[in-house]
Write an enzyme that holds these catalytic residues in place. Structure first.
Site, PDB file in Angstrom:
ATOM      1  N   HIS A  69      47.092  43.377  47.400  1.00 48.74           N
ATOM      2  CA  HIS A  69      47.098  41.984  46.923  1.00 48.74           C
ATOM      3  C   HIS A  69      47.940  41.878  45.663  1.00 48.74           C
ATOM      4  O   HIS A  69      48.249  42.886  45.014  1.00 48.74           O
ATOM      5  CB  HIS A  69      45.667  41.542  46.608  1.00 48.74           C
ATOM      6  CG  HIS A  69      45.103  42.247  45.412  1.00 48.74           C
ATOM      7  ND1 HIS A  69      44.462  43.463  45.492  1.00 48.74           N
ATOM      8  CD2 HIS A  69      45.136  41.936  44.104  1.00 48.74           C
ATOM      9  CE1 HIS A  69      44.110  43.854  44.289  1.00 48.74           C
ATOM     10  NE2 HIS A  69      44.513  42.953  43.415  1.00 48.74           N
ATOM     11  N   HIS A 149      52.728  41.718  40.734  1.00 49.24           N
ATOM     12  CA  HIS A 149      52.889  43.028  41.378  1.00 49.24           C
ATOM     13  C   HIS A 149      51.817  43.230  42.435  1.00 49.24           C
ATOM     14  O   HIS A 149      50.805  42.520  42.443  1.00 49.24           O
ATOM     15  CB  HIS A 149      52.747  44.136  40.331  1.00 49.24           C
ATOM     16  CG  HIS A 149      51.331  44.218  39.817  1.00 49.24           C
ATOM     17  ND1 HIS A 149      50.857  43.355  38.844  1.00 49.24           N
ATOM     18  CD2 HIS A 149      50.276  44.983  40.198  1.00 49.24           C
ATOM     19  CE1 HIS A 149      49.576  43.613  38.636  1.00 49.24           C
ATOM     20  NE2 HIS A 149      49.184  44.594  39.447  1.00 49.24           N
TER      21      HIS A 149
HETATM   22  O1  ACK Z   1      45.930  45.856  40.836  1.00 45.41           O
HETATM   23  P1  ACK Z   1      45.498  44.643  40.152  1.00 45.41           P
HETATM   24  O2  ACK Z   1      46.433  43.531  39.924  1.00 45.41           O
HETATM   25  O3  ACK Z   1      44.790  45.021  38.778  1.00 45.41           O
HETATM   26  O4  ACK Z   1      44.223  44.087  40.888  1.00 45.41           O
HETATM   27  C1  ACK Z   1      43.045  44.461  40.236  1.00 45.41           C
HETATM   28  C2  ACK Z   1      42.053  43.327  40.222  1.00 45.41           C
HETATM   29  O5  ACK Z   1      42.231  42.650  38.983  1.00 45.41           O
HETATM   30  C3  ACK Z   1      40.603  43.791  40.337  1.00 45.41           C
HETATM   31  O6  ACK Z   1      40.338  44.749  39.373  1.00 45.41           O
HETATM   32  C4  ACK Z   1      43.223  43.289  38.212  1.00 45.41           C
HETATM   33  N1  ACK Z   1      42.757  43.315  36.832  1.00 45.41           N
HETATM   34  C5  ACK Z   1      41.693  43.994  36.323  1.00 45.41           C
HETATM   35  N2  ACK Z   1      41.553  43.726  35.022  1.00 45.41           N
HETATM   36  C6  ACK Z   1      42.541  42.862  34.674  1.00 45.41           C
HETATM   37  C7  ACK Z   1      42.930  42.230  33.471  1.00 45.41           C
HETATM   38  N3  ACK Z   1      42.263  42.407  32.333  1.00 45.41           N
HETATM   39  N4  ACK Z   1      44.019  41.423  33.498  1.00 45.41           N
HETATM   40  C8  ACK Z   1      44.702  41.223  34.631  1.00 45.41           C
HETATM   41  N5  ACK Z   1      44.387  41.789  35.806  1.00 45.41           N
HETATM   42  C9  ACK Z   1      43.320  42.600  35.833  1.00 45.41           C
HETATM   43  C10 ACK Z   1      43.408  44.658  38.791  1.00 45.41           C
END
Ligand code: ACK
Length: 218
Positions: A69, A149
């Site tokens: 995703h 990303h």
């Molecule tokens: O791979 P990602 O984009 O990085 O998808 C996961 C999703 O949310 C579930 O954990 C993203 N994620 C986690 N913490 C944060 C944060 N503080 N800011 C932005 N994205 C985050 C994580």
């Protein structure tokens, strides 16, 4: 109140349809396999292993993290700053459940993460939070959507939030005028090294990935 907060998801994002998940995973595996064999990569192995002589199997080094995703807004069930405001944006409600065509324009690898850069269109940017890049000091002046990303894998002990930070780090270097070292023209595209274990493969042909805008609860 607590009930309102409960109704917010862990995150909103585009979820790649299953047909394209396999294709993206295969492309990523191919890339890691090839990167592993390049002399240029072996020369900088110490970035990954901490030791010059040690070998690394990149396919084992990174662990896959759930369904592929592209996060738009991390809400943490309402605890994250701006979560509620994001959920109330009219476009977020109107476009919830719609399928978009994401363009995956590059793959990148660092000692922490492997991911795909997503190049968002104007139409897709309406779902992008205004502060996603501003949260990171060195990336504050990068264009909206720079952080977009798909996380393809993380090294042991690394959280997926790191993937977007690694991408911003590379883009901030580029913006600062660091060209990187063009290492090789590969079948998939051109491979550039930015130092400290940071590799970027600009795809010759971006991968078109149909993805549904939705949310995730655990
Ligand atoms: O791979 P990602 O984009 O990085 O998808 C996961 C999703 O949310 C579930 O954990 C993203 N994620 C986690 N913490 C944060 C944060 N503080 N800011 C932005 N994205 C985050 C994580």
């Amino acid at each position: 109140g607590p009930i309102e907060e409960m109704s917010l998801p862990l995150y909103f994002g585009w979820f790649l349809l299953s047909s394209v998940q396999d294709k993206v995973r295969c492309t990523s595996m191919d890339f890691l396999k090839t990167l592993d064999t390049l002399e240029a990569f072996k020369k900088h192995l110490i970035d990954f292993t901490g030791k010059a002589e040690k070998e690394v199997d990149l396919e084992q080094y990174f662990q896959a993290k759930g369904t592929l995703h592209c996060t738009t807004k991390f809400c943490d069930y309402g605890k994250a700053e701006g979560a509620k405001e994001y959920a109330q944006i009219p476009a977020v409600n109107d476009l919830y459940g719609s399928v978009f065509e994401l363009s995956l324009s590059a793959l990148f690898v660092t000692p922490r993460t492997v991911g795909a850069r997503v190049s968002l269109t104007e139409e897709q940017l309406v779902l992008w939070p205004a502060d996603a890049e501003k949260e990171v000091e060195s990336a504050a002046s990068l264009p909206l959507g720079s952080r977009a990303h798909v996380t393809l894998g993380c090294a042991e002990g690394v959280e997926p939030v790191q993937t977007g930070l690694d991408l911003l780090d590379i883009l901030a270097l580029q913006q600062g005028g660091q060209q990187g070292e063009l290492v090789e023209e590969m079948e998939l595209g051109s491979l550039t090294y930015y130092g400290e274990g940071r590799w970027l493969l600009s795809l010759r042909e971006p991968i078109c990935a149909p993805a549904c805008f939705s949310s995730f609860y655990e």
